[in-house]
Scaffold this motif. Structure first.
Motif, PDB file in Angstrom:
ATOM      1  N   SER A   1      65.296 -14.239  11.706  1.00  0.00           N
ATOM      2  CA  SER A   1      66.165 -14.976  12.625  1.00  0.00           C
ATOM      3  C   SER A   1      65.786 -14.690  14.086  1.00  0.00           C
ATOM      4  O   SER A   1      65.722 -15.612  14.914  1.00  0.00           O
TER       5      SER A   1
ATOM      6  N   GLN B   1      66.249 -10.726   6.948  1.00  0.00           N
ATOM      7  CA  GLN B   1      66.690 -12.006   7.518  1.00  0.00           C
ATOM      8  C   GLN B   1      66.998 -11.866   9.008  1.00  0.00           C
ATOM      9  O   GLN B   1      66.927 -12.852   9.752  1.00  0.00           O
ATOM     10  N   ASP B   2      67.314 -10.650   9.456  1.00  0.00           N
ATOM     11  CA  ASP B   2      67.542 -10.427  10.893  1.00  0.00           C
ATOM     12  C   ASP B   2      66.225 -10.552  11.659  1.00  0.00           C
ATOM     13  O   ASP B   2      66.175 -11.144  12.739  1.00  0.00           O
TER      14      ASP B   2
ATOM     15  N   GLN C   1      70.560 -19.445   8.313  1.00  0.00           N
ATOM     16  CA  GLN C   1      71.268 -18.678   9.333  1.00  0.00           C
ATOM     17  C   GLN C   1      72.761 -18.918   9.185  1.00  0.00           C
ATOM     18  O   GLN C   1      73.190 -20.022   8.862  1.00  0.00           O
TER      19      GLN C   1
ATOM     20  N   THR D   1      64.559 -19.672   8.101  1.00  0.00           N
ATOM     21  CA  THR D   1      65.479 -18.884   7.272  1.00  0.00           C
ATOM     22  C   THR D   1      66.882 -19.483   7.386  1.00  0.00           C
ATOM     23  O   THR D   1      67.218 -20.100   8.399  1.00  0.00           O
TER      24      THR D   1
ATOM     25  N   ILE E   1      71.933  -9.769  17.320  1.00  0.00           N
ATOM     26  CA  ILE E   1      72.472 -10.012  15.976  1.00  0.00           C
ATOM     27  C   ILE E   1      73.566  -8.977  15.731  1.00  0.00           C
ATOM     28  O   ILE E   1      73.310  -7.766  15.823  1.00  0.00           O
TER      29      ILE E   1
ATOM     30  N   ARG F   1      76.594 -19.117  10.689  1.00  0.00           N
ATOM     31  CA  ARG F   1      77.172 -19.526  11.964  1.00  0.00           C
ATOM     32  C   ARG F   1      78.692 -19.548  11.877  1.00  0.00           C
ATOM     33  O   ARG F   1      79.259 -19.991  10.879  1.00  0.00           O
TER      34      ARG F   1
ATOM     35  N   ASN G   1      76.353 -21.781   6.553  1.00  0.00           N
ATOM     36  CA  ASN G   1      74.934 -21.453   6.714  1.00  0.00           C
ATOM     37  C   ASN G   1      74.159 -22.739   6.965  1.00  0.00           C
ATOM     38  O   ASN G   1      74.545 -23.807   6.474  1.00  0.00           O
TER      39      ASN G   1
END
Lengths: 196, 139
Positions: A45, A41-42, B100, B98, A185, B102, B79
Motif C-alpha cells: 500500500s 499489505q502495508d 486497500q 493490492t 498507515i 477505507r 475494501n
C-alpha cells in the motif's frame, strides 16, 4: 473404542477452530493484520502511494535519460521491528521499471555496494575492452532515499500503531529535493486478526 | 442506535455469515463513463460510485478519480482495488496493486484515485468488496 479415540480429538480440534495451512492471495483481503509489525499489505500500500505520487508529480518524465536513471540511497528502518527495507524499495523499483519510468543504476551505489557484483565486473571488463573505461560514468538523474518511522500508543485495552513511510527524490544535477511524500498507515485494535 | 441501523447490521451480519460478500465492479467504458455490475446491495448502500473523472498526465499516463458515496447512517469500512487494461483488453499487472481498506463516514462522499501503472493503459476497473465484519468502533 478405537473409533471414539479418533473421533473425539478430531471433533475437539474442529471446535477449537484448528485450521490447516493454506495459500492466500498476497493482494487479497484475507491477510493477517498485525499490531506489532509492518504487514506485507502495508508495504504494498505504501509503495503504491509513493509510485502514484512520484508519477503524478511528473519529475521522472522530465529527466535527461528516458527512462530516468535512479540511484538508490539510504532507506532507513526506524521502527521497533526488524525488516529489510527492500520490502518497500523493491516494489517501488519494480513498478517504475515495469512502467517504463525509471531504471536503477549500479554505476554509483551507496558505499559502493553492488547489488549484482558480477554484473558490475562484467561492465568494467566491457568498458576496458571497448577502451571506454576512462570515460565518465553515467550518473543517476535522481537518488531515492527515505525513512520508515513508527508511533505506538494505547487507550485502555485498545492498541494503536502508526507506520510513517517517507520518501524523497533528489535531482543529482541540482542537489535539490524535487519530490517527496509521506504515507501513514494506522492500525488499531486489541489483537492481530485474520483478514480485513 | 436507531432500529434502522440495527436492522441494517443484522442483515449485513446475516449476509456475511451466509458467505454473500460478493464484489461490486465498476468498469470504464473508454469514453469517460462507466458501467457497473452490482451484486452486493448492502455494499452498494455504503459505497456506491457517484462520479468518475478521467485525465492524462503530461507523459500520457491515464489517471482516474472516483467519488464514492455512503448512504449509511453510521460509519462503515470497505475494501477497493484498481485494475488496469490496455487498448487490446489485456490486463496490465502492477507490482503495487493490492486491496486497500477505507473508512467512510455516514452520508459522506470520498474520492478514490489511481494512476495507471504504464502509459499503455486505457481502461480501469474498480472493484469494491465489503470488509470482513460490519464496522463497529471496536473492531
Amino acid at each position: 473404542m478405537h473409533r471414539i479415540a479418533i473421533t473425539v480429538p478430531a471433533a475437539l480440534a474442529l471446535l477449537a477452530g484448528c485450521q490447516n495451512a493454506q495459500y492466500q492471495d498476497p493482494q487479497g483481503t484475507a491477510l493477517i493484520v498485525s499490531l506489532n509489525k509492518v504487514d506485507i499489505q502495508d508495504f504494498t500500500s505504501a509503495a503504491d502511494a509513493m509510485v502514484n505520487s512520484m508519477v503524478e508529480a511528473g519529475v521522472l518524465s522530465k529527466a535527461a535519460h528516458q527512462p530516468a536513471l535512479l540511484g538508490i540511497s539510504k532507506v532507513e528502518n526506524r521502527t521497533d521491528t526488524q525488516f529489510d527495507t527492500d520490502e518497500l524499495v523493491k516494489k517501488i523499483r519494480v513498478a517504475l521499471l515495469k512502467g517504463g519510468r525509471a531504471q536503477v543504476t549500479q554505476q554509483l551505489t551507496l558505499g559502493n555496494a553492488k547489488e549484482d557484483p558480477l554484473g558490475d565486473q562484467a561492465n568494467q571488463m566491457a568498458r576496458f575492452q571497448e577502451g571506454t573505461d576512462r570515460q565518465p560514468i553515467e550518473l543517476p538523474d535522481f537518488t531515492l532515499s527515505g525513512k520508515i518511522l513508527f508511533d505506538r500508543t494505547k487507550a485502555g485495552s485498545t492498541r494503536q500503531v502508526a507506520y510513517i513511510f517517507q520518501m524523497s527524490l533528489v535531482d543529482t544535477a541540482t542537489n535539490r529535493v524535487v519530490w517527496e511524500d509521506e504515507k501513514t498507515i494506522v492500525k488499531q485494535g486489541n489483537q492481530n486478526q485474520v483478514g480485513f | 442506535m436507531t432500529s434502522r441501523v440495527l436492522a441494517s447490521h443484522a442483515v449485513a451480519a446475516l449476509l456475511l455469515s451466509l458467505g454473500c460478500n460478493t464484489t461490486n465492479t465498476y468498469t470504464s467504458n473508454g469514453n469517460g463513463g462507466y458501467t457497473s455490475v452490482v451484486t452486493n446491495g448492502w455494499l452498494a448502500y455504503k459505497a456506491t460510485v457517484d462520479n468518475v473523472r478521467e485525465g492524462k498526465l503530461d507523459d500520457g499516463t491515464m489517471k482516474v478519480q472516483i467519488d464514492v458515496r455512503s448512504d449509511q447512517l453510521n460509519p462503515q469500512r470497505f475494501n477497493y482495488l484498481f485494475e488496469w487494461y490496455d487498448a487490446q483488453g489485456m490486463k496490465i499487472d502492477s507490482a503495487t496493486a493490492t486491496w486497500q481498506n477505507r473508512f467512510i463516514k455516514p452520508q459522506e462522499t470520498i474520492t478514490l484515485g489511481a494512476v495507471a501503472p504504464t502509459r499503455t493503459c486505457s481502461r480501469w476497473v474498480l472493484k469494491l468488496s465489503d470488509e470482513k465484519q460490519p464496522f463497529t468502533p471496536n473492531n
